[in-house]
Design a protein around this motif. Structure first.
Motif, PDB file in Angstrom:
ATOM      1  N   PHE A  46      33.366  14.179  25.158  1.00 15.13           N
ATOM      2  CA  PHE A  46      33.355  13.619  23.687  1.00 15.13           C
ATOM      3  C   PHE A  46      31.324  12.893  23.611  1.00 15.13           C
ATOM      4  O   PHE A  46      31.598  12.784  22.195  1.00 15.13           O
ATOM      5  N   CYS A  47      30.998  13.000  24.129  1.00 13.88           N
ATOM      6  CA  CYS A  47      29.117  12.502  23.735  1.00 13.88           C
ATOM      7  C   CYS A  47      28.873  13.831  23.477  1.00 13.88           C
ATOM      8  O   CYS A  47      28.015  13.778  22.127  1.00 13.88           O
ATOM      9  N   LYS A  48      28.890  15.121  23.955  1.00 13.91           N
ATOM     10  CA  LYS A  48      28.781  15.836  23.407  1.00 13.91           C
ATOM     11  C   LYS A  48      29.928  16.280  21.568  1.00 13.91           C
ATOM     12  O   LYS A  48      29.223  16.561  21.101  1.00 13.91           O
ATOM     13  N   MET A  49      30.675  15.782  21.076  1.00 13.30           N
ATOM     14  CA  MET A  49      31.417  15.308  19.934  1.00 13.30           C
ATOM     15  C   MET A  49      30.624  14.671  19.320  1.00 13.30           C
ATOM     16  O   MET A  49      30.201  15.151  17.697  1.00 13.30           O
ATOM     17  N   LYS A  50      30.134  13.448  19.665  1.00 12.85           N
ATOM     18  CA  LYS A  50      29.191  12.259  18.520  1.00 12.85           C
ATOM     19  C   LYS A  50      27.799  13.351  18.599  1.00 12.85           C
ATOM     20  O   LYS A  50      27.377  12.846  16.873  1.00 12.85           O
ATOM     21  N   GLN A  51      27.439  14.018  19.379  1.00 13.46           N
ATOM     22  CA  GLN A  51      25.878  14.520  18.541  1.00 13.46           C
ATOM     23  C   GLN A  51      26.440  15.681  18.107  1.00 13.46           C
ATOM     24  O   GLN A  51      25.353  15.935  17.070  1.00 13.46           O
ATOM     25  N   ASP A  52      27.372  16.536  17.843  1.00 11.34           N
ATOM     26  CA  ASP A  52      28.090  17.722  17.154  1.00 11.34           C
ATOM     27  C   ASP A  52      28.069  16.747  15.662  1.00 11.34           C
ATOM     28  O   ASP A  52      27.998  17.642  14.648  1.00 11.34           O
ATOM     29  N   CYS A  53      29.036  15.745  15.452  1.00 13.81           N
ATOM     30  CA  CYS A  53      29.452  14.476  14.666  1.00 13.81           C
ATOM     31  C   CYS A  53      27.471  14.180  13.608  1.00 13.81           C
ATOM     32  O   CYS A  53      27.556  14.266  12.600  1.00 13.81           O
ATOM     33  N   GLU A  54      26.752  13.970  14.197  1.00 12.39           N
ATOM     34  CA  GLU A  54      25.628  14.029  13.344  1.00 12.39           C
ATOM     35  C   GLU A  54      24.842  15.087  13.152  1.00 12.39           C
ATOM     36  O   GLU A  54      24.336  14.828  11.877  1.00 12.39           O
ATOM     37  N   ILE A  55      25.047  15.493  13.432  1.00  8.76           N
ATOM     38  CA  ILE A  55      24.342  17.051  13.427  1.00  8.76           C
ATOM     39  C   ILE A  55      24.981  17.767  11.898  1.00  8.76           C
ATOM     40  O   ILE A  55      24.964  17.911  10.410  1.00  8.76           O
ATOM     41  N   SER A  56      26.454  17.576  11.928  1.00  6.37           N
ATOM     42  CA  SER A  56      27.394  17.924  10.902  1.00  6.37           C
ATOM     43  C   SER A  56      27.431  16.868   9.698  1.00  6.37           C
ATOM     44  O   SER A  56      27.102  17.314   8.363  1.00  6.37           O
ATOM     45  N   CYS A  57      26.908  15.645  10.302  1.00  4.70           N
ATOM     46  CA  CYS A  57      26.939  15.005   9.259  1.00  4.70           C
ATOM     47  C   CYS A  57      24.904  14.892   8.178  1.00  4.70           C
ATOM     48  O   CYS A  57      25.206  14.844   7.312  1.00  4.70           O
ATOM     49  N   ASP A  58      24.109  15.517   9.118  1.00  2.00           N
ATOM     50  CA  ASP A  58      22.450  15.673   8.845  1.00  2.00           C
ATOM     51  C   ASP A  58      23.341  16.831   7.859  1.00  2.00           C
ATOM     52  O   ASP A  58      22.630  16.736   5.963  1.00  2.00           O
ATOM     53  N   SER A  59      24.161  17.846   7.998  1.00  2.00           N
ATOM     54  CA  SER A  59      24.367  18.681   6.983  1.00  2.00           C
ATOM     55  C   SER A  59      24.729  18.550   5.721  1.00  2.00           C
ATOM     56  O   SER A  59      24.495  19.601   4.710  1.00  2.00           O
ATOM     57  N   LYS A  91      21.032   7.854  17.443  1.00  3.08           N
ATOM     58  CA  LYS A  91      21.132   6.752  19.160  1.00  3.08           C
ATOM     59  C   LYS A  91      20.614   8.125  20.283  1.00  3.08           C
ATOM     60  O   LYS A  91      19.974   8.114  21.281  1.00  3.08           O
ATOM     61  N   ASN A  92      21.046   9.498  20.475  1.00  2.00           N
ATOM     62  CA  ASN A  92      20.827   9.881  21.120  1.00  2.00           C
ATOM     63  C   ASN A  92      18.747  10.714  20.706  1.00  2.00           C
ATOM     64  O   ASN A  92      18.846  11.667  20.492  1.00  2.00           O
ATOM     65  N   LYS A  93      18.170  10.163  21.875  1.00  2.68           N
ATOM     66  CA  LYS A  93      16.801  10.660  21.114  1.00  2.68           C
ATOM     67  C   LYS A  93      16.584  12.045  21.824  1.00  2.68           C
ATOM     68  O   LYS A  93      15.778  12.513  21.128  1.00  2.68           O
ATOM     69  N   SER A  94      16.789  12.577  23.125  1.00  2.00           N
ATOM     70  CA  SER A  94      16.589  13.583  23.194  1.00  2.00           C
ATOM     71  C   SER A  94      18.156  14.822  22.667  1.00  2.00           C
ATOM     72  O   SER A  94      17.458  15.713  22.743  1.00  2.00           O
ATOM     73  N   GLU A  95      18.343  14.429  21.306  1.00  2.00           N
ATOM     74  CA  GLU A  95      18.831  14.980  20.489  1.00  2.00           C
ATOM     75  C   GLU A  95      18.004  15.282  19.611  1.00  2.00           C
ATOM     76  O   GLU A  95      18.557  15.885  18.953  1.00  2.00           O
ATOM     77  N   ILE A  96      17.069  14.159  19.095  1.00  2.00           N
ATOM     78  CA  ILE A  96      16.149  14.571  18.315  1.00  2.00           C
ATOM     79  C   ILE A  96      15.781  16.073  18.058  1.00  2.00           C
ATOM     80  O   ILE A  96      15.650  16.144  16.594  1.00  2.00           O
ATOM     81  N   LYS A  97      15.245  16.387  18.715  1.00  2.76           N
ATOM     82  CA  LYS A  97      14.390  17.750  18.331  1.00  2.76           C
ATOM     83  C   LYS A  97      15.940  18.543  18.074  1.00  2.76           C
ATOM     84  O   LYS A  97      15.279  19.601  16.681  1.00  2.76           O
ATOM     85  N   ARG A  98      16.908  19.041  18.070  1.00  2.00           N
ATOM     86  CA  ARG A  98      17.592  19.411  18.547  1.00  2.00           C
ATOM     87  C   ARG A  98      18.355  20.254  16.364  1.00  2.00           C
ATOM     88  O   ARG A  98      18.315  20.881  16.105  1.00  2.00           O
ATOM     89  N   ILE A 116      33.538  21.837  14.657  1.00  2.00           N
ATOM     90  CA  ILE A 116      34.099  20.213  15.561  1.00  2.00           C
ATOM     91  C   ILE A 116      35.554  19.810  15.923  1.00  2.00           C
ATOM     92  O   ILE A 116      35.409  19.477  16.635  1.00  2.00           O
ATOM     93  N   ILE A 117      36.523  20.187  15.085  1.00  2.00           N
ATOM     94  CA  ILE A 117      37.720  20.107  15.454  1.00  2.00           C
ATOM     95  C   ILE A 117      38.051  21.050  16.535  1.00  2.00           C
ATOM     96  O   ILE A 117      38.529  20.466  17.946  1.00  2.00           O
ATOM     97  N   LEU A 118      37.363  22.336  16.135  1.00  2.00           N
ATOM     98  CA  LEU A 118      37.976  23.453  17.482  1.00  2.00           C
ATOM     99  C   LEU A 118      36.774  23.047  18.883  1.00  2.00           C
ATOM    100  O   LEU A 118      38.050  23.349  20.111  1.00  2.00           O
ATOM    101  N   SER A 119      35.778  22.299  18.666  1.00  2.00           N
ATOM    102  CA  SER A 119      35.351  21.941  19.922  1.00  2.00           C
ATOM    103  C   SER A 119      36.652  20.560  20.947  1.00  2.00           C
ATOM    104  O   SER A 119      35.930  20.495  21.783  1.00  2.00           O
ATOM    105  N   ILE A 120      36.971  20.317  19.874  1.00  2.00           N
ATOM    106  CA  ILE A 120      37.887  18.563  20.205  1.00  2.00           C
ATOM    107  C   ILE A 120      38.187  19.025  20.877  1.00  2.00           C
ATOM    108  O   ILE A 120      39.168  18.927  21.922  1.00  2.00           O
ATOM    109  N   LEU A 121      39.492  20.414  20.633  1.00  2.00           N
ATOM    110  CA  LEU A 121      40.465  21.514  20.885  1.00  2.00           C
ATOM    111  C   LEU A 121      39.789  21.884  22.248  1.00  2.00           C
ATOM    112  O   LEU A 121      40.782  21.649  23.476  1.00  2.00           O
TER     113      LEU A 121
END
Length: 327
Positions: free
Chosen positions: A103-116, A155-162, A178-183
């Motif tokens: 779920f933590c990684k999903m939130k990070q991917d959610c931010e990247i998707s939102c950026d997109s 929220k997660n500074k470590s993901e800013i670089k990514r 993202i849905i696939l990653s949740i599954l």
């Protein structure tokens, strides 16, 4: 006070324009507070965009527009609802580290998707300014205060670089992925459910051993993000043994990011600090054998210098300058 009122009025106009551009039907409010460190969206029925007061006072109208568009994308994607679902599931499966990590990684991917999604509304080359907005928010307030159930822009500074790398390349992360990653997370989590109690974590808090440092590697692993002018890398230096006491003076002027300085020998770590402004470390002749200095930069803008004073003369070990970020 008058200038502040004009700024707030301008921000409300920007909000209304973004709502029209993004074809959003809901009524959305703006609130300013000192209790959060990052802009965030709160509420499902009556959404509110919270803005840190410090950020509101130090950003341009253009950067504010990017912030609003980011939070409105969260609204369109119904990320608040997804956040609350993950909070409930985290509470239910609190003992399953695999699910919680997923779920933590999903939130990070959610931010990247939102950026997109935000980048879809921007013109050519505006992705650079959008990336600078994220960096600016982190620069203004580098604390980590957030409200439960909200979508924090940072929220997660470590993901800013990514995220910065993704924005500079204008890569898109689809909702389908993202849905696939949740599954995948759900499947892996269910398989490891009965084995959660056997999971162990490794303690990686020990200091770096001398054997892992190349004493001849000046500017080792040097990475420079030409798009945003930030440096990440590791510099290693070795001070020749002279059998006498001496002092090491370290100064840094870090405008963004951090530089971690570590001084050590074969026996122990003699000094360790993040972005020291002006520090003098005394090295006794007993500790003077094989003294090494390691400087690690993480998304850094600014400079640092290292000098050695052996009471006879001051010798320069390193003067490192990084390109300033655009504001």
């Amino acid at each position: 006070m008058l200038k502040l009122m004009e700024t707030l009025f301008s921000f409300n106009e920007i909000l209304n324009n973004c709502i029209k551009t993004m074809n959003i039907k809901k009524q959305i409010s703006l609130m300013y507070t000192n209790y959060i460190s990052s802009p965030c969206l709160h509420g499902i029925i009556h959404p509110i965009i919270f803005i840190p007061q410090k950020a509101a006072k130090n950003i341009s109208d253009q950067k504010f527009k990017y912030i609003i568009m980011h939070e409105l994308c969260h609204l369109k994607r119904k990320d608040i609802l997804i956040n609350w679902i993950t909070i409930v599931l985290n509470a239910v499966y609190w003992f399953n580290l695999i699910i919680r990590y997923g779920f933590c990684k999903m939130k990070q991917d959610c931010e990247i998707s939102c950026d997109s999604d935000v980048l879809k509304y921007l013109k050519n080359n505006e992705n650079i300014q959008y990336g600078h907005t994220i960096i600016k928010i982190l620069e203004i307030n580098n604390a980590n205060n957030s409200l439960i159930g909200t979508t924090s822009m940072i929220k997660n500074k470590s993901e800013i670089k990514r995220r910065i790398a993704m924005i500079s390349r204008h890569k898109k992360v689809s909702l389908r992925s993202i849905i696939l990653s949740i599954l995948v997370v759900a499947i892996i989590g269910s398989v490891g459910l009965t084995k959660a109690s056997n999971l162990k974590t490794d303690d990686n808090s020990s200091s770096v051993s001398v054997s892992e440092v190349n004493p001849a590697a000046g500017f080792d692993n040097d990475e420079h993000n030409n798009t945003f002018g930030l440096w990440s890398g590791k510099d290693s230096y070795k001070i020749s043994e002279n059998g006498k006491d001496y002092n090491i003076n370290i100064k840094s002027n870090i405008k963004f990011g951090t530089v971690n300085i570590q001084i050590y020998n074969d026996k122990e770590v003699l000094f360790k600090k993040s972005s020291p402004k002006d520090e003098t470390i005394k090295i006794s002749k007993e500790d003077a054998k094989n003294v090494r200095i390691k400087a690690t930069g993480i998304l850094t803008s600014g400079s640092y210098s290292i000098h050695v004073n052996n009471k006879q003369k001051i010798e320069s070990v390193a003067i490192r300058n990084f390109q300033n970020i655009n504001t």
